[in-house]
Design a protein around this motif. Structure first.
Motif, PDB file in Angstrom:
ATOM      1  N   GLY A 334       0.817  -1.208   0.000  1.00 38.93           N
ATOM      2  CA  GLY A 334       0.000   0.000   0.000  1.00 38.93           C
ATOM      3  C   GLY A 334       0.850   1.256   0.000  1.00 38.93           C
ATOM      4  O   GLY A 334       0.544   2.242  -0.680  1.00 38.93           O
ATOM      5  N   LEU A 337       2.181   1.817  -3.493  1.00 39.63           N
ATOM      6  CA  LEU A 337       1.149   2.377  -4.374  1.00 39.63           C
ATOM      7  C   LEU A 337       0.881   3.844  -4.039  1.00 39.63           C
ATOM      8  O   LEU A 337       0.597   4.651  -4.932  1.00 39.63           O
ATOM      9  CB  LEU A 337      -0.142   1.567  -4.236  1.00 39.63           C
ATOM     10  CG  LEU A 337      -0.106   0.143  -4.804  1.00 39.63           C
ATOM     11  CD1 LEU A 337      -1.400  -0.591  -4.481  1.00 39.63           C
ATOM     12  CD2 LEU A 337       0.116   0.171  -6.319  1.00 39.63           C
ATOM     13  N   ALA A 338       0.955   4.199  -2.746  1.00 38.70           N
ATOM     14  CA  ALA A 338       0.708   5.583  -2.352  1.00 38.70           C
ATOM     15  C   ALA A 338       1.741   6.529  -2.953  1.00 38.70           C
ATOM     16  O   ALA A 338       1.479   7.722  -3.132  1.00 38.70           O
ATOM     17  CB  ALA A 338       0.708   5.695  -0.830  1.00 38.70           C
ATOM     18  N   ASP A 346      -8.648   4.723  -7.986  1.00 42.77           N
ATOM     19  CA  ASP A 346      -7.657   3.797  -7.444  1.00 42.77           C
ATOM     20  C   ASP A 346      -7.140   4.267  -6.090  1.00 42.77           C
ATOM     21  O   ASP A 346      -6.906   3.459  -5.185  1.00 42.77           O
ATOM     22  CB  ASP A 346      -6.489   3.645  -8.420  1.00 42.77           C
ATOM     23  CG  ASP A 346      -6.918   2.997  -9.733  1.00 42.77           C
ATOM     24  OD1 ASP A 346      -7.936   2.273  -9.717  1.00 42.77           O
ATOM     25  OD2 ASP A 346      -6.249   3.229 -10.754  1.00 42.77           O
ATOM     26  N   ARG A 347      -6.977   5.578  -5.936  1.00 46.96           N
ATOM     27  CA  ARG A 347      -6.485   6.093  -4.662  1.00 46.96           C
ATOM     28  C   ARG A 347      -7.536   5.895  -3.555  1.00 46.96           C
ATOM     29  O   ARG A 347      -7.185   5.665  -2.397  1.00 46.96           O
ATOM     30  CB  ARG A 347      -6.125   7.567  -4.816  1.00 46.96           C
ATOM     31  CG  ARG A 347      -5.332   8.127  -3.647  1.00 46.96           C
ATOM     32  CD  ARG A 347      -4.593   9.397  -4.018  1.00 46.96           C
ATOM     33  NE  ARG A 347      -3.545   9.162  -4.999  1.00 46.96           N
ATOM     34  CZ  ARG A 347      -2.330   8.699  -4.706  1.00 46.96           C
ATOM     35  NH1 ARG A 347      -2.037   8.391  -3.461  1.00 46.96           N
ATOM     36  NH2 ARG A 347      -1.435   8.546  -5.658  1.00 46.96           N
ATOM     37  N   LEU A 350      -7.157   2.420  -2.507  1.00 41.81           N
ATOM     38  CA  LEU A 350      -5.958   2.310  -1.686  1.00 41.81           C
ATOM     39  C   LEU A 350      -6.247   2.780  -0.260  1.00 41.81           C
ATOM     40  O   LEU A 350      -5.724   2.214   0.710  1.00 41.81           O
ATOM     41  CB  LEU A 350      -4.831   3.141  -2.307  1.00 41.81           C
ATOM     42  CG  LEU A 350      -3.508   3.160  -1.540  1.00 41.81           C
ATOM     43  CD1 LEU A 350      -2.941   1.751  -1.430  1.00 41.81           C
ATOM     44  CD2 LEU A 350      -2.510   4.082  -2.234  1.00 41.81           C
ATOM     45  N   LYS A 354      -5.595   0.733   3.222  1.00 38.77           N
ATOM     46  CA  LYS A 354      -4.822   1.273   4.334  1.00 38.77           C
ATOM     47  C   LYS A 354      -5.627   1.242   5.630  1.00 38.77           C
ATOM     48  O   LYS A 354      -5.124   0.801   6.678  1.00 38.77           O
ATOM     49  CB  LYS A 354      -4.390   2.705   4.001  1.00 38.77           C
ATOM     50  CG  LYS A 354      -3.545   3.340   5.094  1.00 38.77           C
ATOM     51  CD  LYS A 354      -3.125   4.747   4.711  1.00 38.77           C
ATOM     52  CE  LYS A 354      -2.292   5.377   5.826  1.00 38.77           C
ATOM     53  NZ  LYS A 354      -1.885   6.759   5.482  1.00 38.77           N
TER      54      LYS A 354
END
Length: 692
Positions: A334, A337-338, A346-347, A350, A354
């Protein structure tokens, strides 16, 4: 008929009438239990006892060389013999209806009152008696007979012999082994009736009691023993002990004497088994042994329950440990990806990953904390913790939860700076648990308030921290139960609650370790709750000189070796560190880690503690011995939440200790600080820093 004959007949009728009247009087006396026995035989006389007589036992007690007193449950003296009156220096008329507590020293009264309230047969308590002259007499009170609302006590002063004659006499009486007592050297007092209340007492014992001759023959058994072996009591008399028990395991007790014990399993006729503990005690002057038999079923059941609880606790600890590795990989992925360019959708996904991974981390932490607390392995790292900082840390830990439910939080602290005497990590954990609990049981848009204020504690400085919400509230019967493990409050019984119900239980036990208190208040369901924590304060720590230069903005690239047998955890952590500008290398067992380190001579080695071939402890010790490793940073990674073996951890000379799944921000901050300070760290390698 002549006058002489008529006279003789009248005389015979008169004598017969007298004999009949005498016989009727005797019959009435026997029925009234006023006759103890008869002398039978004109020349060779013998005494025949009537088992139904009602001779009072107190004449025997009056001649005992020890004190005897009968008291009610509240301590009122119902009977006392002359020896007890002499012991306390009071006349008997002064003792009757008086309170026994008047003659017990003040510092012994509370324990003596508990002893009377329990009134357990064969129990005893040490007391100091107050003599009328002002002296104290050290003594021990034994409960030799217990009835409804009263207890008969044998008082043995410390001047008594090694074996208490009175106790032996009473035991012999209860066993039926004493036929009489010679009083004053000439008068024989028969005990057929005096033994009756004591035999009744033995029969009412919860333990089995059996008297056995030196040859092993059963002379007496109470009802409890007969029930244990599953046979009628009368059928046991005269049998060999080993035949009754079905084993010779208890026979050595007959030779070993006082204090000897044995444990065995009795197999009864119905093939059921019963664990027994048998203790032997010999009565002086009597060729027999008294065996007290205790049913150990409850003890064995308690042991089994403890073992099951231990196994369950261990299972949960292992489960929590095993969950940490995949959680570490998820958290690392994660974080990677951040740091990437993601579409808004997508965020958002995510963000879900998290938040949910953080929830799992908290659940795992609770499981491990319960395990450590149950094992007594929770060690506090105490220091002076700034109150405001501890509250800020807790609020920051739950900020996402509050935002998700649109809840507001109001924090009020004193204008002065206060310091708590405690472990900063654990204090923040307790406050975060309370805030999470408030958020969980408060609806959307709810309000939470944190108020801290000075509060004296037992004459010393203290602080009271209150966390109040306007959520579902608590019923009166939940105010204490809510702190038990796995207990949760819920407004709707049909709703399955969130979490494991461990947060408040862990919080209370952590506060107890700090010497503080925690409790809950509520006006009832639907009216919110308040959780109050009380902790000791400490003096402000001494101020240290500020560093001459501020290098926080600098970043030092390093060569970092990661050794972890979980390949996903190793690879995701390596990717994160590379995104931070570091060069990374990987190994998946301790042996390979040593070999790779020899080749690349890294600046930092991150070692998983549990690895195949060579574990993290051994790998760290080996690396410390290398000439090139003088400035090497060694970090430990473990899923157990704290060092399982602090001595081995210290011997391995790790610089820092991290719990899986390690926070990326925490790792980056500590790594950056250590790399900047690496040059002057000659003494740092020998220290273990638990600040992570």
């Amino acid at each position: 008929m002549g006058a002489d004959s008529q006279g003789r007949l009248d005389d015979e009728i008169a004598r017969l009438r007298e004999r009949l009247e005498s016989a009727e009087e005797m019959r009435r006396a026997i029925i009234a239990e006023q006759v103890d026995g008869f002398v039978v035989g004109a020349h060779s006389q013998r005494v025949v006892l009537l088992q139904g007589s009602a001779a009072a036992p107190h004449p025997l007690i009056e001649h005992l060389p020890h004190s005897v007193v009968t008291v009610s449950r509240d301590g009122t003296i119902l009977y006392a013999n002359h020896r007890f009156g002499e012991l306390v220096g009071r006349a008997l008329v002064r003792l009757f209806s008086a309170s026994m507590l008047e003659f017990v020293a003040l510092d012994c009264r509370e324990e003596f009152e508990r002893f009377l309230a329990a009134s357990e047969p064969d129990s005893s308590v040490r007391i100091d008696l107050l003599h009328a002259g002002g002296d104290f007499i050290a003594a021990r009170a034994h409960a030799v007979a217990v009835g409804h609302g009263f207890a008969s006590l044998l008082i043995l002063d410390d001047g008594a012999g090694e074996r208490d004659d009175a106790a032996h006499a009473m035991q012999a009486i209860a066993s039926g082994n004493v036929d009489g007592v010679v009083v004053g050297g000439e008068h024989v007092m028969l005990l057929a009736e005096a033994q009756r209340p004591y035999r009744a007492l033995v029969d009412r014992m919860q333990q089995g009691a059996v008297t056995v001759s030196s040859d092993g023959d059963v002379l007496y058994a109470n009802e409890r023993f007969a029930a244990m072996v599953g046979k009628p009591r009368e059928s046991l008399l005269g049998q060999r002990l080993h035949a009754v028990l079905g084993t010779a395991a208890a026979d050595p007790l007959l030779a070993d004497g006082n204090g000897a014990t044995v444990e065995l399993t009795l197999t009864r006729e119905d093939e059921s088994s019963l664990p027994l503990r048998i203790a032997a005690e010999r009565v002086d002057g009597v060729d027999a042994m008294t065996l007290i038999v205790e049913d150990m079923t409850e003890r064995e059941r308690h042991r089994a329950m403890q073992e099951r609880a231990r196994r369950n606790d261990h299972f949960l600890a292992v489960l929590a440990h095993e969950l940490r590795n995949p959680l570490g990989s998820i958290r690392n992925a994660g974080a990677i990806l951040a740091r990437s360019d993601l579409a808004p959708g997508d965020r958002a996904a995510l963000g879900v990953i998290k938040r949910q991974s953080e929830t799992l981390v908290r659940l795992v932490d609770d499981l491990l904390d319960v395990h450590r607390l149950n094992e007594g392995k929770m060690v506090l790292q105490r220091s002076c913790v700034e109150l405001q900082a501890a509250i800020d840390d807790a609020v920051g830990a739950v900020a996402q939860n509050l935002t998700t439910k649109a809840q507001t939080i109001d924090v009020r602290v004193p204008g002065e700076t206060l310091y708590i005497d405690g472990d900063p990590v654990r204090i923040a954990q307790v406050l975060a648990n309370l805030l999470l609990n408030a958020s969980k049981f408060t609806g959307k848009g709810g309000r939470i308030a944190v108020v801290a204020e000075r509060s004296p504690r037992n004459g010393s400085a203290g602080v009271r921290i209150s966390v109040t919400d306007n959520g579902i509230g608590l019923a009166p019967d939940q105010l204490e139960r809510i702190f038990e493990p796995y207990v949760q409050a819920s407004a709707d019984a049909s709703t399955f609650p969130e979490g494991l119900g461990l947060g408040l239980s862990v919080a209370r036990r952590l506060i107890d370790l700090h010497g503080g208190k925690i409790h809950a208040r509520s006006d009832g369901p639907g009216r919110g709750s308040t959780f109050v924590v009380e902790l000791p304060l400490c003096d402000p720590p001494a101020k240290t000189a500020a560093p001459t230069t501020d290098r926080r903005g600098e970043q030092t690239a390093a060569r970092i070796l990661i050794a972890d047998d979980d390949r996903d955890a190793a690879s995701t952590l390596a990717s994160l560190l590379e995104l931070m500008g570091h060069e990374t290398f990987s190994a998946h067992d301790g042996e390979s880690a040593i070999a790779v380190a020899e080749q690349v001579q890294p600046d930092v080695v991150i070692l998983d503690i549990q690895m195949p071939k060579v574990d993290g402890y051994a790998a760290a010790r080996t690396l410390r011995e290398r000439a090139w490793a003088g400035k090497l940073l060694l970090y430990a990674l473990t899923g157990w939440g704290e060092p399982r073996d602090p001595l081995r951890m210290s011997g391995a000379k790790f610089d820092r200790y991290f719990v899986k799944p390690v926070s990326v921000d925490t790792l980056a901050a500590e790594l950056g600080r250590d790399l900047l300070q690496r040059a002057p760290r000659s003494a740092m390698a020998g220290e273990l820093d638990h600040g992570a």
